[in-house]
Design an enzyme around this catalytic site. Structure first.
Site, PDB file in Angstrom:
ATOM      1  N   ALA A 190       0.926  -0.989   0.209  1.00 16.75           N
ATOM      2  CA  ALA A 190       0.300  -0.243   0.507  1.00 16.75           C
ATOM      3  C   ALA A 190       1.213   1.847  -0.031  1.00 16.75           C
ATOM      4  O   ALA A 190       1.567   1.374   0.464  1.00 16.75           O
ATOM      5  CB  ALA A 190      -0.659   0.131   0.854  1.00 16.75           C
ATOM      6  N   GLY A 192       0.904  -4.826   0.399  1.00 17.18           N
ATOM      7  CA  GLY A 192      -0.602  -5.667  -0.717  1.00 17.18           C
ATOM      8  C   GLY A 192       0.366  -6.079  -1.898  1.00 17.18           C
ATOM      9  O   GLY A 192      -0.226  -6.777  -3.010  1.00 17.18           O
ATOM     10  N   GLU A 200      -0.166  -9.580  -1.337  1.00 19.59           N
ATOM     11  CA  GLU A 200      -0.983 -10.031  -1.928  1.00 19.59           C
ATOM     12  C   GLU A 200      -1.458  -9.742  -3.172  1.00 19.59           C
ATOM     13  O   GLU A 200      -2.291 -10.765  -3.377  1.00 19.59           O
ATOM     14  CB  GLU A 200      -2.415  -9.118  -0.932  1.00 19.59           C
ATOM     15  CG  GLU A 200      -2.301  -8.573   0.605  1.00 19.59           C
ATOM     16  CD  GLU A 200      -2.749  -8.747   1.603  1.00 19.59           C
ATOM     17  OE1 GLU A 200      -2.571  -7.490   1.397  1.00 19.59           O
ATOM     18  OE2 GLU A 200      -3.213  -8.384   2.573  1.00 19.59           O
ATOM     19  N   GLU A 252       2.463  -5.126   7.644  1.00 16.55           N
ATOM     20  CA  GLU A 252       1.784  -4.299   8.221  1.00 16.55           C
ATOM     21  C   GLU A 252       1.398  -4.498   9.550  1.00 16.55           C
ATOM     22  O   GLU A 252       1.178  -3.204  10.121  1.00 16.55           O
ATOM     23  CB  GLU A 252       0.345  -5.162   7.613  1.00 16.55           C
ATOM     24  CG  GLU A 252      -0.220  -4.906   5.992  1.00 16.55           C
ATOM     25  CD  GLU A 252       0.400  -6.046   5.081  1.00 16.55           C
ATOM     26  OE1 GLU A 252       1.732  -6.981   5.055  1.00 16.55           O
ATOM     27  OE2 GLU A 252       0.253  -5.917   3.523  1.00 16.55           O
TER      28      GLU A 252
HETATM   29  N1  CO8 Z   1       4.460   3.457  -0.200  1.00 17.63           N
HETATM   30  C1  CO8 Z   1       4.901   4.793  -0.695  1.00 17.63           C
HETATM   31  N2  CO8 Z   1       5.709   5.129  -1.056  1.00 17.63           N
HETATM   32  C2  CO8 Z   1       7.046   3.472  -1.183  1.00 17.63           C
HETATM   33  C3  CO8 Z   1       6.558   2.495  -0.467  1.00 17.63           C
HETATM   34  C4  CO8 Z   1       5.235   2.559   0.540  1.00 17.63           C
HETATM   35  N3  CO8 Z   1       4.787   0.864   0.100  1.00 17.63           N
HETATM   36  N4  CO8 Z   1       7.710   2.016  -0.395  1.00 17.63           N
HETATM   37  C5  CO8 Z   1       9.181   1.971  -0.953  1.00 17.63           C
HETATM   38  N5  CO8 Z   1       8.571   3.589  -1.377  1.00 17.63           N
HETATM   39  C6  CO8 Z   1       9.128   4.636  -1.919  1.00 17.63           C
HETATM   40  C7  CO8 Z   1      10.042   5.504  -0.693  1.00 17.63           C
HETATM   41  O1  CO8 Z   1       9.542   6.370  -0.165  1.00 17.63           O
HETATM   42  C8  CO8 Z   1      11.205   6.241  -1.611  1.00 17.63           C
HETATM   43  O2  CO8 Z   1      10.503   7.383  -2.666  1.00 17.63           O
HETATM   44  P1  CO8 Z   1      10.774   8.326  -1.505  1.00 17.63           P
HETATM   45  O3  CO8 Z   1      12.238   8.983  -1.991  1.00 17.63           O
HETATM   46  O4  CO8 Z   1      10.502   9.488  -2.734  1.00 17.63           O
HETATM   47  O5  CO8 Z   1      10.551   9.446  -0.236  1.00 17.63           O
HETATM   48  C9  CO8 Z   1      10.909   4.894  -2.477  1.00 17.63           C
HETATM   49  O6  CO8 Z   1      10.229   3.942  -2.302  1.00 17.63           O
HETATM   50  C10 CO8 Z   1      12.423   4.472  -2.577  1.00 17.63           C
HETATM   51  O7  CO8 Z   1      12.499   3.608  -0.869  1.00 17.63           O
HETATM   52  P2  CO8 Z   1      13.467   4.207   0.016  1.00 17.63           P
HETATM   53  O8  CO8 Z   1      13.840   4.588   0.048  1.00 17.63           O
HETATM   54  O9  CO8 Z   1      12.682   3.216   1.135  1.00 17.63           O
HETATM   55  O10 CO8 Z   1      14.727   2.269  -0.386  1.00 17.63           O
HETATM   56  P3  CO8 Z   1      15.363   1.360   0.080  1.00 17.63           P
HETATM   57  O11 CO8 Z   1      15.636   0.913  -0.171  1.00 17.63           O
HETATM   58  O12 CO8 Z   1      15.411   2.069   1.870  1.00 17.63           O
HETATM   59  O13 CO8 Z   1      14.061   0.733   1.231  1.00 17.63           O
HETATM   60  C11 CO8 Z   1      12.292  -0.477   1.432  1.00 17.63           C
HETATM   61  C12 CO8 Z   1      13.104  -0.694   0.461  1.00 17.63           C
HETATM   62  C13 CO8 Z   1      12.668  -1.796   1.893  1.00 17.63           C
HETATM   63  C14 CO8 Z   1      10.909  -1.316   0.187  1.00 17.63           C
HETATM   64  C15 CO8 Z   1      11.286   0.229   2.000  1.00 17.63           C
HETATM   65  O14 CO8 Z   1      11.083   1.631   1.442  1.00 17.63           O
HETATM   66  C16 CO8 Z   1      10.157  -0.118   2.568  1.00 17.63           C
HETATM   67  O15 CO8 Z   1       9.936  -0.509   4.123  1.00 17.63           O
HETATM   68  N6  CO8 Z   1       9.114   0.652   1.940  1.00 17.63           N
HETATM   69  C17 CO8 Z   1       7.980  -0.145   3.221  1.00 17.63           C
HETATM   70  C18 CO8 Z   1       7.461  -1.702   2.885  1.00 17.63           C
HETATM   71  C19 CO8 Z   1       5.954  -1.193   3.405  1.00 17.63           C
HETATM   72  O16 CO8 Z   1       6.038  -1.549   5.177  1.00 17.63           O
HETATM   73  N7  CO8 Z   1       4.693  -1.736   3.147  1.00 17.63           N
HETATM   74  C20 CO8 Z   1       3.944  -2.667   3.487  1.00 17.63           C
HETATM   75  C21 CO8 Z   1       2.982  -2.079   3.289  1.00 17.63           C
HETATM   76  S1  CO8 Z   1       0.727  -1.672   4.162  1.00 17.63           S
HETATM   77  C22 CO8 Z   1       0.024  -2.514   2.843  1.00 17.63           C
HETATM   78  O17 CO8 Z   1       0.614  -3.172   2.113  1.00 17.63           O
HETATM   79  C23 CO8 Z   1      -0.940  -3.204   3.660  1.00 17.63           C
HETATM   80  C24 CO8 Z   1      -1.749  -4.032   2.377  1.00 17.63           C
HETATM   81  C25 CO8 Z   1      -3.219  -3.443   2.450  1.00 17.63           C
HETATM   82  C26 CO8 Z   1      -4.618  -3.961   1.999  1.00 17.63           C
HETATM   83  C27 CO8 Z   1      -3.723  -2.567   0.363  1.00 17.63           C
HETATM   84  C28 CO8 Z   1      -4.592  -2.002  -0.286  1.00 17.63           C
HETATM   85  C29 CO8 Z   1      -4.344  -1.235  -0.831  1.00 17.63           C
END
Ligand code: CO8
Length: 261
Positions: free
Chosen positions: A67, A112, A115, A135
């Site tokens: 998400a 997601g 998922e 999550e």
């Molecule tokens: N949402 C928005 N932006 C994201 C996300 C995300 N999930 N993941 C990465 N990005 C963005 C970062 O913000 C960054 O952009 P910016 O430089 O503009 O801030 C860019 O992508 C690159 O990411 P990082 O700089 O963080 O790169 P890293 O190599 O340091 O880390 C990771 C990569 C490990 C993937 C890290 O970005 C991370 O932990 N992301 C979040 C992952 C996460 O927790 N996902 C689960 C979200 S909860 C969920 O999915 C609930 C689902 C519910 C149903 C679905 C509904 C749609």
């Protein structure tokens, strides 16, 4: 189609290629993507030129990081929120799709994103792919089928470990527990997806659709009902021209020419 640039759609050689296309945000699921996925799947399902659907993520780093966390704000109306999330839910579009859907996964496949992958029929991944349901670490829960599909794929104990720990698992571990069924070098992933899709596309189309229906249905019914459904579908397939053609081509020692009839 809503948000056409965030979800690419292209048909080539009987395959509909659907690409999550927000590489700058690790293909995180935006409102546009959520709206466009059901439209894209319905379009592919209705198109006689499409036999198989492949979903992948653009860019080098992710299939999909879940998400869009940047959009986690206060919810104005819980009723409205539930309406957008409840049974008319975008993720159910995968269950409504009759044609096989392959997820071709590289890089992060989180929340997601996992998922979406689990809603597909077949998951293949590149070495280095990382899977998790983070999550619980984000104050939310896997609300796009994750709490229901994961245990059906990897078993209850593993599912609870993954969903409660939020730990990342490697592609090798994912292969070992059946979360993915094929593991490839990164540079071979898309060619392998295309080859697998072509292989399926070469089979008798009605057989493919009915097998998908029967196998997916097997998890939602008891064995005796499932076997009855299978017997009914077997009777249905017995009436098809393609079955006759399979016998004829076998006797004539040539490749069958299936027509989907
Ligand atoms: N949402 C928005 N932006 C994201 C996300 C995300 N999930 N993941 C990465 N990005 C963005 C970062 O913000 C960054 O952009 P910016 O430089 O503009 O801030 C860019 O992508 C690159 O990411 P990082 O700089 O963080 O790169 P890293 O190599 O340091 O880390 C990771 C990569 C490990 C993937 C890290 O970005 C991370 O932990 N992301 C979040 C992952 C996460 O927790 N996902 C689960 C979200 S909860 C969920 O999915 C609930 C689902 C519910 C149903 C679905 C509904 C749609």
């Amino acid at each position: 189609m809503a948000g056409p640039t965030e979800l690419l759609y292209e048909v080539r050689d009987q395959i509909a290629w659907i690409t999550l296309n927000r590489p700058e945000a690790m293909n995180a699921i935006s409102e546009n993507i959520r709206a466009a996925i059901p439209e894209a799947l319905a379009r592919a399902d209705a198109d006689d030129n499409v036999r198989v659907i492949v979903i992948s993520g653009a860019g080098d780093r992710a299939f999909c990081a879940g998400a869009d966390i940047k959009g986690f704000n206060e919810v104005a109306s819980l009723v409205k929120f539930r309406q957008t999330r409840a049974h008319a839910h975008w993720i159910l579009a995968f269950d409504r799709t009759r044609k096989p859907i392959i997820a071709a996964i590289h890089g992060y496949c989180l929340g997601g994103g996992l998922e979406i992958a689990m809603a597909c029929d077949i998951r293949i991944a590149a070495e280095g792919a990382k899977f998790a349901l983070p999550e619980v670490s984000r104050g939310t829960l896997p609300g796009a089928g994750g709490t229901q599909r994961l245990a059906r794929i990897v078993g209850l104990g593993r599912a609870l470990d993954i969903a409660l720990s939020a730990d990342q698992i490697t592609a090798q571990e994912a292969l070992g527990m059946g979360l993915i069924s094929r593991l490839l070098p990164r540079e071979e992933l898309m060619a392998a997806a295309a080859a697998l899709a072509q292989r399926i596309a070469g089979h008798a189309p009605l057989s493919v659709l009915l097998v998908k229906e029967a196998v997916r249905g097997s998890l939602e019914t008891d064995l005796s009902t499932g076997l009855r459904i299978e017997a009914d579908l077997s009777a249905l397939i017995a009436s098809t021209e393609d079955r006759i053609e399979a016998g004829k081509s076998f006797r004539e020692k040539r490749k069958p020419e299936f027509k989907g009839r």
